[in-house]
Design an enzyme around this catalytic site. Sequence first.
Site, PDB file in Angstrom:
ATOM      1  CB  SER A 189      -0.964  -0.031   1.191  1.00  0.00           C
ATOM      2  OG  SER A 189      -1.985   0.916   1.047  1.00  0.00           O
ATOM      3  CG  HIS A 233      -5.590  -2.417  -0.047  1.00  0.00           C
ATOM      4  ND1 HIS A 233      -4.834  -1.970  -1.112  1.00  0.00           N
ATOM      5  CD2 HIS A 233      -5.012  -1.882   1.058  1.00  0.00           C
ATOM      6  CE1 HIS A 233      -3.852  -1.198  -0.672  1.00  0.00           C
ATOM      7  NE2 HIS A 233      -3.933  -1.138   0.640  1.00  0.00           N
ATOM      8  CG  ASP A 270      -6.984  -2.511  -3.772  1.00  0.00           C
ATOM      9  OD1 ASP A 270      -7.776  -1.866  -3.063  1.00  0.00           O
ATOM     10  OD2 ASP A 270      -5.768  -2.590  -3.539  1.00  0.00           O
TER      11      ASP A 270
END
Length: 738
Positions: free
Chosen positions: A590, A697, A665
């Site tokens: 991320s 995600h 995602d």
Amino acid sequence: MKKPVVLFLLAFLSCTVLLSQQKISLEDIWGGSFRTEGMDVLRSMKNGEQYTVLNIDRASKRSSIDQYDYESQEKTATLVSSDAAKGIPFFTSYSFSDDESKILLATEVERVYRHSRLGIYYVYDLKTQQATRISETKIQEPSLSPDGNKVAYARENNLFLLDLPSGKTSQLTTDGEKNKIINGITDWVYEEEFAFVRAFAWNSNGTHIAFLRFDETNVPQFSMDIYGTTLYPSQQQFKYPKAGEENAKVSLHMYDVESGTTTPIELNNPYYIPRIKWMNDPSSLSVRTLNRHQNDLKLWLVNAETFEASVLLEEKDEAYVDITDDLTFLSDDSFIWTSERDGNNHIYLYGADGKLKNQVTKGPWEVTHYYGYDGDSGKIFYQSTENGSINRDIYSINANGKSKTRLSSREGTNRADFSADFSVFINSFSSTATPPEYSLHKAKSGRKIKDIKNNDALLKKLSGYELSPKEFSTININGNDLNMYMIKPKDFDPAKKYPLFMYQYSGPGSQQVANRWMGANDYWHQMLASEGYIIACVDGRGTGLKGRDFKKVTQKELGKYEVEDQIAAARKLSELPYIDEDRTGIWGWSYGGFMSTNCLLKGNDTFEMAIAVAPVTSWRFYDTIYTERYMLTPQENPSGYDENSPLNYPELLKGKYLLVHGSGDDNVHAQNTMRMIEALVQANKQFEWAMYPDKTHGIYGGNTRLHLYTKMTDFIHKNLGALPSKKQEVPEKEMIKG
């Protein structure tokens, strides 16, 4: 920290030689071999003497809410148990009415986004032992009135009210429409970034319901393919405001239960309404509003009878003001609040008129969790970093700021769950040496009453595995002493040279260097250390728990100072005689993927390899609330967005790069990775990449994590695992500060 701290994994690491130890495998990690025993989520009963726990047997599809005594830890009653014959279905979560006469039971729950769920709900009456189904179709966020006689809930973007005695259902709003109008439930971006779903609340006597209305009409729509298992893919479409784009228009409304009328509340056109909370006075509602830059927060007092609103408190910051749940109204509606106004996060006491009475806590440390206020003793309970920013301890203090008492005694991470009357608390403790332990303590002194649960069995199991200590220290980078940990191979030889593999996240206010028990990534890092890698993690500028200025220095420049710190740290660590400077890698997920990508490009003379999982590659692609909090809008700050976006300098790639994303995602869209791929292709740069179909995600489900970590491990071995290069020895320098 004055001296490097080395925390060992208890007795089995104190032995100088342990024979027949096996190495950790990926199958061990993702097969659950090292799963810790935890305590189920408990809810304290109002008497402060008992608590309840949800016990589930998924194999037999049976569930029950059982009551336990704090002092004895003995089960005292079963309040409700699933029983199809009695019309009580298998349930997976629950909540009480304020008077504890009724219980909401959730069944057939399905995930919507990160926090939101749909389900079939029942109200169980503890007196009659009867269960009433609220709606024939799935609903969201049901909430019982204080007396337990009514339940408000959301369905298909509208609010409804069920009167339990009569069985009559009323519809409070009628204009709800998918991807257009939402009543009483937050939109995607509020849920993700302000971390709440239920946007309606009962007042203390059940006469009014305050709720938020979101008009998403002009918010741009995002869509992504869901590949599934059918012949044709489907599409998921939802409103997602990217940085600089239009947000939902949010407004506050007041519903009068007796008259059935709804009144809009004027708050001077707020851009965001991130929290609403009723005071003890049933006619007083508190409302927090924010401007778009999120650096001007107002706490409003709204009168539910006259609908007039006035500002109680205003917080301003040159960068931004965080939204938390740290707000408690005392019996007279004076209130407790947390703020960074003095440079660190601390607790403040205000009068009911909004005037400051006193600052309760102060010092060069951070309050990390506010637990609550005990009206009988006048004490406030909180968690803080007073014993070092990598540790957490529990404290009590009088509301006047005096008589502070440390309630936890062990160095590591201490968390508390207090009884409703603040007479006792359950302390959850862990450190790098000790997996989670749970014990009961007196809230007045912190004295331990009894041990409840530990993970000694896990420790015994781990004694058969090759593990290395996590060594904590600080490293001086760009004028700052940054927290760092390092994991070396068990058979570490300072005369040899080892590849360096760095891990970080680096997002605003985050922390990776912490004295707590291992998670899945820690076990993976242990596995890599056993295979000859040195693992290092450095929390650079922009991370949390070292004061406001340290955290907010990255304002308008996400990816600049954080990247500079990681590159500088890698260079400094490479000066150590046992680090091979030609074998340096970095990875992250991320925000960490954004960072590792930037480090490989901007630090192409330092890093030979990087792995980026689900990375942001341009903040122009991310949502308004998170991004603009730190970056303003792209229209206001184009250079901040573009100069730190790896999309704009793919030609700098020299090292080996692995790029991974899930196609489903909904948070960091796969668009980020697709655009990075295209930029690298057009720059004629070779790299490796992987897409996981329909994965969100977290990229999990079935064998997905095992597959992903196998791929990453193979990539590391291929690109960092070569024989050490022959170098002239470099004298060790004074670099890791004592």
